[in-house]
Motif scaffolding. Sequence first.
Motif, mmCIF file in Angstrom:
data_model
loop_
_atom_site.group_PDB
_atom_site.id
_atom_site.type_symbol
_atom_site.label_atom_id
_atom_site.label_comp_id
_atom_site.label_asym_id
_atom_site.label_seq_id
_atom_site.Cartn_x
_atom_site.Cartn_y
_atom_site.Cartn_z
ATOM 1 N N VAL A 1 -3.058 9.855 3.464
ATOM 2 C CA VAL A 1 -1.800 10.141 4.153
ATOM 3 C C VAL A 1 -0.934 11.037 3.287
ATOM 4 O O VAL A 1 -1.115 11.108 2.065
ATOM 5 C CB VAL A 1 -1.033 8.842 4.497
ATOM 6 C CG1 VAL A 1 -1.809 7.998 5.485
ATOM 7 C CG2 VAL A 1 -0.726 8.032 3.235
ATOM 8 N N GLN B 1 -4.481 5.286 1.892
ATOM 9 C CA GLN B 1 -3.900 4.164 2.629
ATOM 10 C C GLN B 1 -4.995 3.201 3.089
ATOM 11 O O GLN B 1 -5.958 3.608 3.731
ATOM 12 C CB GLN B 1 -3.126 4.686 3.853
ATOM 13 C CG GLN B 1 -2.587 3.611 4.768
ATOM 14 C CD GLN B 1 -1.500 2.755 4.125
ATOM 15 O OE1 GLN B 1 -0.839 3.165 3.180
ATOM 16 N NE2 GLN B 1 -1.315 1.555 4.640
ATOM 17 N N ARG C 1 -8.541 2.967 8.814
ATOM 18 C CA ARG C 1 -8.246 3.674 7.562
ATOM 19 C C ARG C 1 -9.484 3.842 6.681
ATOM 20 O O ARG C 1 -9.378 4.331 5.555
ATOM 21 C CB ARG C 1 -7.176 2.905 6.769
ATOM 22 C CG ARG C 1 -5.819 2.806 7.465
ATOM 23 C CD ARG C 1 -5.095 4.119 7.502
ATOM 24 N NE ARG C 1 -3.760 3.993 8.104
ATOM 25 C CZ ARG C 1 -2.940 4.999 8.304
ATOM 26 N NH1 ARG C 1 -3.287 6.227 7.935
ATOM 27 N NH2 ARG C 1 -1.762 4.819 8.876
ATOM 28 N N ILE D 1 6.118 4.539 0.363
ATOM 29 C CA ILE D 1 6.785 5.723 0.913
ATOM 30 C C ILE D 1 7.933 5.329 1.837
ATOM 31 O O ILE D 1 9.040 5.868 1.753
ATOM 32 C CB ILE D 1 5.767 6.620 1.652
ATOM 33 C CG1 ILE D 1 4.787 7.239 0.644
ATOM 34 C CG2 ILE D 1 6.483 7.727 2.429
ATOM 35 C CD1 ILE D 1 3.632 8.013 1.275
ATOM 36 N N THR D 2 7.676 4.373 2.716
ATOM 37 C CA THR D 2 8.711 3.914 3.653
ATOM 38 C C THR D 2 9.906 3.321 2.927
ATOM 39 O O THR D 2 11.061 3.593 3.271
ATOM 40 C CB THR D 2 8.126 2.868 4.629
ATOM 41 O OG1 THR D 2 7.002 3.442 5.309
ATOM 42 C CG2 THR D 2 9.154 2.439 5.656
ATOM 43 N N TYR E 1 0.838 -1.202 0.000
ATOM 44 C CA TYR E 1 0.000 0.000 0.000
ATOM 45 C C TYR E 1 0.876 1.256 0.000
ATOM 46 O O TYR E 1 2.103 1.183 0.002
ATOM 47 C CB TYR E 1 -0.925 -0.010 1.211
ATOM 48 C CG TYR E 1 -1.908 -1.166 1.241
ATOM 49 C CD1 TYR E 1 -2.560 -1.594 0.085
ATOM 50 C CD2 TYR E 1 -2.180 -1.850 2.430
ATOM 51 C CE1 TYR E 1 -3.464 -2.651 0.103
ATOM 52 C CE2 TYR E 1 -3.090 -2.912 2.468
ATOM 53 C CZ TYR E 1 -3.723 -3.309 1.296
ATOM 54 O OH TYR E 1 -4.614 -4.351 1.320
ATOM 55 N N THR E 2 0.232 2.400 0.018
ATOM 56 C CA THR E 2 0.929 3.682 -0.087
ATOM 57 C C THR E 2 2.078 3.834 0.910
ATOM 58 O O THR E 2 3.201 4.185 0.531
ATOM 59 C CB THR E 2 -0.070 4.844 0.090
ATOM 60 O OG1 THR E 2 -0.985 4.829 -1.013
ATOM 61 C CG2 THR E 2 0.641 6.187 0.121
ATOM 62 N N MET E 3 1.824 3.580 2.197
ATOM 63 C CA MET E 3 2.865 3.759 3.208
ATOM 64 C C MET E 3 4.022 2.782 3.017
ATOM 65 O O MET E 3 5.159 3.085 3.382
ATOM 66 C CB MET E 3 2.278 3.626 4.615
ATOM 67 C CG MET E 3 1.440 4.817 5.053
ATOM 68 S SD MET E 3 2.290 6.422 4.958
ATOM 69 C CE MET E 3 3.619 6.189 6.123
ATOM 70 N N ASP E 4 3.735 1.616 2.445
ATOM 71 C CA ASP E 4 4.812 0.663 2.141
ATOM 72 C C ASP E 4 5.765 1.260 1.104
ATOM 73 O O ASP E 4 6.988 1.160 1.232
ATOM 74 C CB ASP E 4 4.237 -0.662 1.610
ATOM 75 C CG ASP E 4 3.375 -1.373 2.641
ATOM 76 O OD1 ASP E 4 3.779 -1.423 3.808
ATOM 77 O OD2 ASP E 4 2.296 -1.876 2.272
ATOM 78 N N LYS F 1 -7.660 9.530 8.248
ATOM 79 C CA LYS F 1 -6.672 8.446 8.261
ATOM 80 C C LYS F 1 -6.609 7.684 6.939
ATOM 81 O O LYS F 1 -5.673 6.919 6.707
ATOM 82 C CB LYS F 1 -6.984 7.459 9.394
ATOM 83 C CG LYS F 1 -7.112 8.098 10.766
ATOM 84 C CD LYS F 1 -5.853 8.825 11.177
ATOM 85 C CE LYS F 1 -6.003 9.417 12.568
ATOM 86 N NZ LYS F 1 -4.834 10.259 12.942
ATOM 87 N N GLU G 1 5.545 12.585 8.163
ATOM 88 C CA GLU G 1 4.114 12.632 7.878
ATOM 89 C C GLU G 1 3.493 13.920 8.437
ATOM 90 O O GLU G 1 3.825 14.356 9.543
ATOM 91 C CB GLU G 1 3.403 11.412 8.476
ATOM 92 C CG GLU G 1 1.938 11.331 8.043
ATOM 93 C CD GLU G 1 1.236 10.052 8.463
ATOM 94 O OE1 GLU G 1 0.024 9.959 8.211
ATOM 95 O OE2 GLU G 1 1.898 9.162 9.030
#
Length: 317
Positions: A98, A115, A126, A74-75, A69-72, A95, A84
């Motif tokens: 993001v 997310q 979320r 970005i991280t 997903y998105t945060m994966d 939520k 963030e």
Amino acid sequence: MEYLDFELPIKELEEQLDKCKIIGEESNVDVTETCQQIEKKLAETKKDIYKNLTPWQRVQLSRHPNRPYTMDYITAICGDTFLELHGDRTVKDDKAMVGGLGKIGDQSYMFVGQQKGYNTKTRQYRNFGMANPEGYRKALRLMKSAEKFNIPVVCFIDTPGAYPGIEAEERGQGEAIARNILEMSRLKVPIICVIIGEGASGGALGIGVGDKVLMLENTWYSVISPESCSSILWRSWEYKEQAAEALKLTASDMKKLKLIDEIVREPLGGAHIDREKTFTTVKNKISAHFEELKKLSPKELVKTRMDKYSDMGVYNG
């Protein structure tokens, strides 16, 4: 590892291979040749299945529970450089949307994206990736901040749609999405949009206006989901496969219709099969497109973007 319906032949062969290896380890029988035969058949089966996917099967892959997903993204792309940012400064912090600042190499970017959750609890937290109006207003606030400091924007799109609840409509869901489309069309910094999963309806368009729009190979982008289309036209979800075919929602369809700029290839079997390879590919694509876009002045950037979207749908019979 979770398997989709059409992946069951792969599951069976992988189980056979595991059993064959266990037999070889636990006995003196030489199973090398048998394992090689199974591995060969497994490789051929994977190639046959994934090279001939139907639109509906691609929709299923875009929703795979193991898909990043998105945060994966970005991280993996930014590492410890990501900061963030929260809130729309009006209602609350959504939520499902993001965003924040991060770096690829020495270049700063403003990242924005929907997310989804990984399990029941986080999916509820979320809101299943369905943003409320404050989510789109948060996204716009971050993009306007990026414009102020001349920072390029990267949008990761992965949503089944904007949240359709009564409270979302009361707070102006349609206006929030329309405002984002207007403001993104005239933002004076480069915008790169990447569809990493589901790209459904206005929920995707709310952060989907970009100088470059990329689609991962096993994603979809459409005004409506196949299930909803089927239920409207045929009063039943049973025709979702037929609807997926008719909607022309795959990456290859979008490229053919000139609605996106590039298809990003995924590892055989989907982005979740080799996450690191997928993250590296997306990271390199973002950097490459930014290098191209940064040569344009703000005025040229906006004009090119406006012309691009004005030309969509023009038909000369």
